[in-house]
Write a protein that holds these residues in place. Structure first.
Motif, PDB file in Angstrom:
ATOM      1  N   GLY A   1       0.818  -1.211   0.000  1.00 36.35           N
ATOM      2  CA  GLY A   1       0.000   0.000   0.000  1.00 36.35           C
ATOM      3  C   GLY A   1       0.847   1.254   0.000  1.00 36.35           C
ATOM      4  O   GLY A   1       2.082   1.212  -0.062  1.00 36.35           O
ATOM      5  N   ASN A   2       0.179   2.379   0.112  1.00 36.98           N
ATOM      6  CA  ASN A   2       0.860   3.668   0.051  1.00 36.98           C
ATOM      7  C   ASN A   2       0.328   4.578   1.166  1.00 36.98           C
ATOM      8  O   ASN A   2      -0.192   5.659   0.912  1.00 36.98           O
ATOM      9  N   VAL A   3       0.451   4.113   2.414  1.00 41.20           N
ATOM     10  CA  VAL A   3      -0.016   4.874   3.564  1.00 41.20           C
ATOM     11  C   VAL A   3       1.091   5.814   4.027  1.00 41.20           C
ATOM     12  O   VAL A   3       2.250   5.410   4.170  1.00 41.20           O
TER      13      VAL A   3
ATOM     14  N   ASP B   1      -4.248   6.881   2.956  1.00 39.15           N
ATOM     15  CA  ASP B   1      -3.907   5.847   1.984  1.00 39.15           C
ATOM     16  C   ASP B   1      -3.982   6.474   0.592  1.00 39.15           C
ATOM     17  O   ASP B   1      -5.049   6.578  -0.013  1.00 39.15           O
ATOM     18  N   PHE B   2      -2.815   6.905   0.080  1.00 41.31           N
ATOM     19  CA  PHE B   2      -2.775   7.579  -1.208  1.00 41.31           C
ATOM     20  C   PHE B   2      -2.975   6.613  -2.371  1.00 41.31           C
ATOM     21  O   PHE B   2      -3.209   7.016  -3.500  1.00 41.31           O
ATOM     22  N   GLY B   3      -2.866   5.313  -2.071  1.00 40.02           N
ATOM     23  CA  GLY B   3      -3.058   4.334  -3.121  1.00 40.02           C
ATOM     24  C   GLY B   3      -4.511   4.038  -3.400  1.00 40.02           C
ATOM     25  O   GLY B   3      -4.854   3.510  -4.459  1.00 40.02           O
ATOM     26  N   ALA B   4      -5.389   4.378  -2.478  1.00 38.59           N
ATOM     27  CA  ALA B   4      -6.814   4.123  -2.665  1.00 38.59           C
ATOM     28  C   ALA B   4      -7.434   5.189  -3.546  1.00 38.59           C
ATOM     29  O   ALA B   4      -6.958   6.325  -3.621  1.00 38.59           O
ATOM     30  N   THR B   5      -8.527   4.812  -4.200  1.00 33.79           N
ATOM     31  CA  THR B   5      -9.206   5.750  -5.098  1.00 33.79           C
ATOM     32  C   THR B   5      -9.798   6.925  -4.332  1.00 33.79           C
ATOM     33  O   THR B   5      -9.698   8.085  -4.742  1.00 33.79           O
ATOM     34  N   SER B   6     -10.381   6.621  -3.149  1.00 37.34           N
ATOM     35  CA  SER B   6     -11.024   7.667  -2.353  1.00 37.34           C
ATOM     36  C   SER B   6     -10.088   8.315  -1.350  1.00 37.34           C
ATOM     37  O   SER B   6     -10.484   9.224  -0.637  1.00 37.34           O
ATOM     38  N   GLN B   7      -8.823   7.815  -1.287  1.00 36.00           N
ATOM     39  CA  GLN B   7      -7.816   8.327  -0.346  1.00 36.00           C
ATOM     40  C   GLN B   7      -8.378   8.379   1.084  1.00 36.00           C
ATOM     41  O   GLN B   7      -8.635   9.445   1.646  1.00 36.00           O
ATOM     42  N   ASN B   8      -8.553   7.182   1.663  1.00 35.75           N
ATOM     43  CA  ASN B   8      -9.052   7.076   3.024  1.00 35.75           C
ATOM     44  C   ASN B   8      -8.107   7.771   4.002  1.00 35.75           C
ATOM     45  O   ASN B   8      -6.882   7.682   3.875  1.00 35.75           O
TER      46      ASN B   8
END
Length: 230
Positions: free
Chosen positions: A43-45, A88-95
């Motif tokens: 991931g990209n947290v 989380d920059f890897g998520a679409t919604s950027q949680n």
């Protein structure tokens, strides 16, 4: 107090104080001693201050630290009641997840418990009855404070684990860290110290109550003039 109880009581107090002192120093000065630790396997947290992906996040008493892909350690400025926001920059919604200061402010109970345990240790070095009694009471007080600190550690761990669940697209694990278990061991040692000192004092009181002075046989004035055969 009997040495059979006195010396173990001092040993338990000393070990509890050392453990609580190490926990109180914690991050960023002792990198290995933290309360809760999160491992990010993919991931990209990242934090709000640095968008580099982290592999590990550690929560200490005064600060949090995180590690990047290169193994570099970055810590936030040391302070009481710190907070952090993860994205989380890897998520679409950027949680986005925030660990607020309300969950870390209570961690300052650890150094308070360490201070009380130190005072109890100093009192336990004395053989005076009053000092021994104070050492026992302070040991139980330090144990109570340590129990409160441990409850705060549990709350922080549970909250972090719950919040990390929002990163559903990221493989991660949330674990308890060394400071978590060191606090628990300190609580056990302080309880043992208080009981040991208390039992030793009770044993001395019982020994004093059952020991009576040997009464000497009194002779009358007439016995001095009686004839004694040799």
């Amino acid at each position: 107090m009997s040495r059979a109880f006195h010396l173990p009581g001092i040993f338990f107090l000393f070990c509890a104080f050392v453990l609580l002192l190490l926990v109180s120093v914690s991050l960023p000065f002792l990198p290995a001693i933290d309360v809760t630790r999160v491992h990010f396997h993919d991931g990209n947290v990242a934090t709000e201050t640095n968008e580099s992906a982290m592999t590990q996040l550690r929560f200490g008493i005064w600060a949090y630290c995180w590690y990047d892909d290169s193994g570099n350690r970055i810590c936030n400025p040391t302070g009481h009641g710190y907070s952090t926001t993860l994205t989380d920059f890897g998520a679409t919604s950027q949680n986005t997840v925030t660990i607020g200061s309300s969950w870390t402010r209570g961690l300052a109970v650890h150094p308070v418990a360490a201070g009380v345990s130190l005072i109890a240790l100093l009192f336990s070095l004395s053989t005076h009855v009053t000092m021994i009694l104070l050492a026992s009471l302070l040991s139980f007080l330090a144990a109570t404070l340590t129990l409160i600190a441990f409850a705060i550690d549990i709350a922080l761990y549970a909250f972090v684990k719950h919040e990390m669940g929002h990163f559903s697209d990221v493989s991660k694990t949330t674990d308890t860290a060394p400071a978590f278990w060191m606090t628990f061991v300190s609580f056990i040692l302080l309880c043992l110290a208080g009981c040991t000192v208390c039992f030793g004092r009770r044993r001395d009181r019982m020994a004093g109550a059952t020991s009576y002075p040997v009464s000497s046989t009194k002779t009358s004035w007439a016995d001095r003039f009686r004839f004694r055969r040799t």
